[in-house]
Scaffold this active site. Structure first.
Site, PDB file in Angstrom:
ATOM      1  N   LYS A   1     -11.794  -4.197   9.125  1.00 44.08           N
ATOM      2  CA  LYS A   1     -11.692  -5.029   7.925  1.00 44.08           C
ATOM      3  C   LYS A   1     -12.713  -6.153   7.885  1.00 44.08           C
ATOM      4  CE  LYS A   1      -7.990  -7.966   9.807  1.00 44.08           C
ATOM      5  NZ  LYS A   1      -6.596  -8.347   9.709  1.00 44.08           N
TER       6      LYS A   1
ATOM      7  N   CYS B   1       0.786  -1.230   0.000  1.00 44.24           N
ATOM      8  CA  CYS B   1       0.000   0.000   0.000  1.00 44.24           C
ATOM      9  C   CYS B   1       0.825   1.291   0.000  1.00 44.24           C
ATOM     10  CB  CYS B   1      -1.043  -0.007   1.105  1.00 44.24           C
ATOM     11  SG  CYS B   1      -0.512  -0.687   2.658  1.00 44.24           S
TER      12      CYS B   1
ATOM     13  N   ASP C   1      -3.217  -8.144  -4.748  1.00 44.95           N
ATOM     14  CA  ASP C   1      -3.486  -6.958  -3.949  1.00 44.95           C
ATOM     15  C   ASP C   1      -4.038  -5.832  -4.818  1.00 44.95           C
ATOM     16  OD1 ASP C   1      -3.533  -5.474  -1.668  1.00 44.95           O
ATOM     17  OD2 ASP C   1      -1.397  -4.978  -1.665  1.00 44.95           O
TER      18      ASP C   1
ATOM     19  N   HIS D   1      -8.133  -1.349   1.070  1.00 41.08           N
ATOM     20  CA  HIS D   1      -7.165  -2.415   0.779  1.00 41.08           C
ATOM     21  C   HIS D   1      -7.997  -3.659   0.541  1.00 41.08           C
ATOM     22  CE1 HIS D   1      -3.842  -0.233   3.113  1.00 41.08           C
ATOM     23  NE2 HIS D   1      -4.930   0.413   3.443  1.00 41.08           N
TER      24      HIS D   1
ATOM     25  N   ARG E   1       7.588 -11.156   4.788  1.00 35.78           N
ATOM     26  CA  ARG E   1       7.360 -10.886   6.207  1.00 35.78           C
ATOM     27  C   ARG E   1       8.059 -11.964   7.007  1.00 35.78           C
ATOM     28  NH1 ARG E   1       0.830  -9.629   5.967  1.00 35.78           N
ATOM     29  NH2 ARG E   1       1.025  -7.880   4.523  1.00 35.78           N
TER      30      ARG E   1
ATOM     31  N   HIS F   1      -5.599  -1.539  -4.251  1.00 38.84           N
ATOM     32  CA  HIS F   1      -6.072  -0.467  -3.391  1.00 38.84           C
ATOM     33  C   HIS F   1      -7.025   0.401  -4.175  1.00 38.84           C
ATOM     34  CE1 HIS F   1      -2.400  -1.850  -1.419  1.00 38.84           C
ATOM     35  NE2 HIS F   1      -3.119  -1.636  -0.324  1.00 38.84           N
TER      36      HIS F   1
ATOM     37  N   GLN G   1       0.501 -11.366  -3.281  1.00 41.19           N
ATOM     38  CA  GLN G   1      -0.925 -11.127  -3.091  1.00 41.19           C
ATOM     39  C   GLN G   1      -1.576 -10.683  -4.387  1.00 41.19           C
ATOM     40  OE1 GLN G   1      -0.001  -8.099  -0.155  1.00 41.19           O
ATOM     41  NE2 GLN G   1      -1.373  -9.097   1.289  1.00 41.19           N
TER      42      GLN G   1
END
Length: 647
Positions: A467, A336, A385, A513, A365, A387, A383
């Site tokens: 979330k 992000c 992912d 997100h 991570r 946004h 991911q």
RNA sequence: GCUGUCAUAGCUCAGGGGUAGAGCACUUCAUUGGUAAUGAAGAGGUCCUGGGUUCAAUUCCCAGUGACAGCACCA
């Protein structure tokens, strides 16, 4: 003079307070034998409890699924008694019923090992045979605390002390043994039956806190009868066969090794599967108004300090340093902040919102070693992912759109059901309470509009916003969070993202997100287990094997394989010096969905014998027809409609 | 990270203080066969790593690493 109303609407009046046992006896001897617990005005109670006022009453018998939980709860008590009989000095703590069974946490210097289990289980069976009555007593709080403290049961004493003052302290006796318990219980230990089995031992923290002492937990499973227990144990074995780690090796999809703990070596076949999923997701995103970007892997710590990640997640980040420079870089743990950098290039207008920015973002991570699990929980992952930069007003409509897309994607992968959790503000968080109020409110409204039923996951939100978590279940019954949608008012503020409004003012966008499959690694693991390696054709890493019967057919087989490849199918050619039976067996064990068998006859007639995985029959088809058939079947689900329309 | 268990051939596993075995897989040879195992021969091991005990350690002890189960964690 209580009047008891039964489920069929009939009523029975009694002269005085009456126990469940007496009511059941009054109705009939069969019910009296079968009734384990009664439900008084919706509340489960012991059969021996007296009812003094008018009430609706029904009985739970062994046939009732609700009996399972009672049996498991009682089995936990039984195990505690058995353990204390066999291992004096062991302290009891808590022992609830759980899905499929029960556990009990004990405190003991020597933790229990699997070798201890047969003795404990044998003792439990002895206690069942003894058929001790469960009796309920109400105790004074101080008396109870003192009783357990005097016995050296400091965990139990702590539990009682921490019970809310309004709570009645109830103690249940089973023969000479007793425990603090809210109840209700079965009538006696004999009601538990013998369909239980102790399974494994494990450590668990007292009250679930890693700072507290480690207790020794014993897990068991308990059912209403032997048939149910056997079915459950069979199911466990089946789950083990589906384990993605095993199938991943057998199908040559991936491996992990010591030099790269938590990272995946994707082999050719596994990578093929990965790419198929990625291409599918990419199409779905592009057709839903997302634009794809790519951002750096290594980013200076300054950006992570601004975003707040450095402070909160420093310990979980991989850091890179260079000899030549002062700077400290971090492998990105999420995408992000980088996406905000793209958003910030140039002036943004409200006309551009919602701006949906997607990335197949590769993140690292440092996960605790104990958390790692095959490809489901790793340290390097990618991911799907994205946004969504939008206005506050657009949160609801964007959430609805997202949920629709997510449902459709899950369905294409064969998941018809999933759970949704709503996680609200955590204790440790960024942003004012007023901002959180708005964020949580907007997300709640959106869920209602999307018709999504959620369960509350209190205090589990991200540090920047509430979330939604979309949870899929693996073959072993473990739940995995895959999709997510997080409302974030904080990150745009911290990283100073803004757009120009209709009246030429500056405003902060909201960031959503969101991910559908979450991490590719995890999702592929779940897919492998979902299908037990027998993928639908569009996902199968090897879609067709062309296998020869005699070497005279080798040239034709090669021609068939090439034609299939030209048609876009993934094909292997097996001209090995093996009997056809052996080839069929080999490829079947590797879950290849289609085998095209070719011998002299097929070579002469330019046909193929199509054999489906698991099927016994073959189908002789002209080569071109077989290719057209397989090509149509291998079409990804999102493209099928278009093919029909001739696109 | 914590507690426990485990680590022997590519895989699944047996074994045991005196230099190691099975089945499958692999290679070679023979076999050319019609839908879930053709036969024979062969090759293959730093018994996870480091230290200790011992005349001798893959085996016993200690430490480390990794895996597995659960707990804790999961932006």
């Amino acid at each position: 003079m209580p009047t008891i109303t039964l489920p069929d609407g009939s009523q029975r009046a009694f002269d005085a307070a009456v126990t469940g046992t007496a009511i059941a006896e009054a109705i009939g001897p069969g019910l009296a034998r079968a009734a384990l617990v009664m439900v008084v005005d919706g509340q489960e109670q012991d059969m021996a409890r007296a009812i003094t006022a008018d009430a609706q009453v029904k009985f739970i018998t062994r046939k009732d699924p609700a009996a399972l939980e009672l049996i498991r709860h009682d089995a936990a008590h039984l195990m505690a008694e058995a353990v204390q009989a066999l291992y004096p000095g062991t302290q009891v703590t808590i022992g609830p019923s759980i899905e499929n069974g029960f556990y009990y946490d004990f405190y003991r210097n020597e933790p229990f090992t699997p070798e201890d289990l047969p003795a404990i289980e044998a003792k439990m069976r002895e206690l069942v045979a003894r058929n001790e009555t469960f009796t309920r007593e109400e105790w004074d709080r101080d008396v109870a605390v003192k009783y357990f403290e005097d016995k050296g049961e400091r965990f139990k004493a702590e539990l009682i002390r921490d019970l809310p003052p309004s709570e009645t302290i109830t103690i249940y006796r089973q023969g000479a043994w007793l425990d603090l318990c809210r109840g209700p219980h079965l009538r006696s230990t004999g009601d538990i039956g013998t369909a239980f089995k102790l399974q494994k031992t494990a450590g668990a923290y007292w009250r679930g806190n890693a700072k507290n002492p480690m207790l020794s937990r014993i897990y068991g499973t308990a059912w209403r009868d032997q048939k149910e227990l056997d079915a459950y144990l069979t199911q466990l074995e089946e789950a083990e066969r589906r384990d993605h780690r095993r199938i991943g090796r057998e199908m040559d999809l991936f491996h992990i090794q010591e030099e790269a703990v938590g990272s995946i070596f994707w082999h050719a076949k596994g990578w093929k599967l990965y790419r198929t999923v990625e291409e599918y997701i990419r199409r779905r995103l592009e057709r839903n108004g997302y634009e794809e970007v790519r951002t750096p892997q290594l980013v200076d710590r300054k950006l992570w300090e601004k975003s707040g990640h450095w402070e909160k997640y420093r310990k979980n980040m991989f850091i890179a340093e260079v000899v030549e420079e002062e700077s400290t870089l971090a492998l990105k743990p999420m995408n992000c902040p980088c996406h905000v950098q793209i958003f910030k290039q140039g002036l943004r207008s409200y006309r551009q919102l919602p701006l949906r920015m997607a990335e197949f973002g590769s993140c690292h991570r440092y996960e605790p070693s104990g958390a790692l699990h095959g490809i489901m929980r790793v340290r390097a992952f990618t991911q799907d992912d994205a946004h969504i930069f939008c206005t506050e007003d657009q949160i609801a409509s964007e959430t609805v759109k997202f949920v629709e897309l997510l449902e459709s994607v899950y369905k294409d992968f064969g998941f018809e059901s999933f759970a949704v959790k709503f996680s609200d503000r955590p204790d440790e968080r960024a942003g004012a309470d007023e901002v959180w109020d708005r964020a949580e409110g907007a997300l709640k409204t959106a869920c209602e509009m999307a018709g999504v039923t959620t369960t509350l996951n209190q205090g589990e939100g991200a540090f920047y916003g509430p979330k939604l978590e979309f949870v899929l279940r693996d073959a072993i019954g473990r739940d995995w969070q895959c999709g997510t949608l997080q409302v974030d008012f904080v990150m745009p503020e911290r990283l100073d993202a803004e757009y120009v409004t209709a009246d030429s003012a500056r405003a902060r966008p909201v960031m959503l997100h969101r991910a559908i499959i979450g991490s590719f690694e995890r999702f592929l693991g779940i897919l492998i287990e979902q299908y037990a390696g027998r993928f639908p054709l569009w996902l199968a890493p090897t879609q067709v094997v062309v296998a020869t019967i005699v070497s005279d057919a080798d040239d034709y087989a090669a021609e068939v394989a090439t034609a299939l490849r030209v048609a876009g199918l993934t094909v292997e050619l097996d001209v090995s010096n093996q009997k056809i039976q052996a080839k069929i067996r080999d490829h079947s064990l590797h879950h290849v969905p289609n085998i095209l068998v070719v011998g002299r006859k097929e070579a002469e007639e330019r046909t193929v014998a199509l054999r489906r995985l698991g099927g016994a029959a073959q189908e002789i088809l002209p080569l071109q027809q077989a290719i057209a058939l397989l090509k149509a079947e291998a079409m990804p689900p999102d493209l099928r409609g278009e093919a029909k329309h001739g696109a």
